[in-house]
Design a protein around this motif. Structure first.
Motif, PDB file in Angstrom:
ATOM      1  N   LEU A   1       0.822  -1.208   0.000  1.00 16.63           N
ATOM      2  CA  LEU A   1       0.000   0.000   0.000  1.00 16.63           C
ATOM      3  C   LEU A   1       0.858   1.261   0.000  1.00 16.63           C
ATOM      4  N   ASP A   2       1.963   1.242   0.719  1.00 18.49           N
ATOM      5  CA  ASP A   2       2.879   2.384   0.712  1.00 18.49           C
ATOM      6  C   ASP A   2       3.463   2.611  -0.679  1.00 18.49           C
ATOM      7  N   GLU A   3       3.843   1.549  -1.362  1.00 15.50           N
ATOM      8  CA  GLU A   3       4.376   1.662  -2.715  1.00 15.50           C
ATOM      9  C   GLU A   3       3.319   2.220  -3.668  1.00 15.50           C
ATOM     10  N   LEU A   4       2.092   1.749  -3.539  1.00 21.16           N
ATOM     11  CA  LEU A   4       1.016   2.245  -4.394  1.00 21.16           C
ATOM     12  C   LEU A   4       0.726   3.718  -4.129  1.00 21.16           C
TER      13      LEU A   4
ATOM     14  N   ALA B   1       0.959   6.510  -7.036  1.00 22.08           N
ATOM     15  CA  ALA B   1      -0.282   7.177  -7.429  1.00 22.08           C
ATOM     16  C   ALA B   1      -0.329   8.626  -6.969  1.00 22.08           C
ATOM     17  N   ASN B   2       0.773   9.155  -6.472  1.00 26.23           N
ATOM     18  CA  ASN B   2       0.805  10.521  -5.976  1.00 26.23           C
ATOM     19  C   ASN B   2       0.700  11.506  -7.149  1.00 26.23           C
ATOM     20  N   PRO B   3      -0.350  12.323  -7.208  1.00 29.25           N
ATOM     21  CA  PRO B   3      -0.517  13.267  -8.318  1.00 29.25           C
ATOM     22  C   PRO B   3       0.634  14.270  -8.420  1.00 29.25           C
ATOM     23  N   LYS B   4       1.199  14.648  -7.299  1.00 33.29           N
ATOM     24  CA  LYS B   4       2.306  15.609  -7.328  1.00 33.29           C
ATOM     25  C   LYS B   4       3.487  15.036  -8.102  1.00 33.29           C
ATOM     26  N   GLN B   5       3.691  13.746  -7.992  1.00 28.56           N
ATOM     27  CA  GLN B   5       4.784  13.106  -8.715  1.00 28.56           C
ATOM     28  C   GLN B   5       4.555  13.217 -10.227  1.00 28.56           C
TER      29      GLN B   5
END
Length: 73
Positions: free
Chosen positions: A23-26, A30-34
């Motif tokens: 879940l941490d990897e996802l 999935a971070n929009p800022k990235q």
């Protein structure tokens, strides 16, 4: 045959830890800022190409000349 409760507990904790790591990897992926940062980097890289940079400057000058010409007609 019944399994040892301690073994079952360890397996549950291992599965829980693995799930938390996944879940941490996802969340990182999935971070929009990235995605925004990657897009900015791609645009900056494209604009640093001299062919693109000078073409955009030429288009800007042309648009500026046309606007000034239209204003003084």
């Amino acid at each position: 045959m019944a399994r040892d409760p301690d073994t079952i507990q360890r397996e549950i904790e291992q599965a829980r830890d693995a799930l938390a790591a996944t879940l941490d990897e996802l969340a990182v992926k999935a971070n929009p800022k990235q995605y925004v940062d990657q897009g900015k980097d791609a645009v900056r890289a494209r604009l640093s190409d001299p062919r693109v940079k000078y073409a955009l400057i030429g288009v800007g000058v042309l648009v500026g000349v046309l606007v000034v010409r239209r204003l003084f007609r």
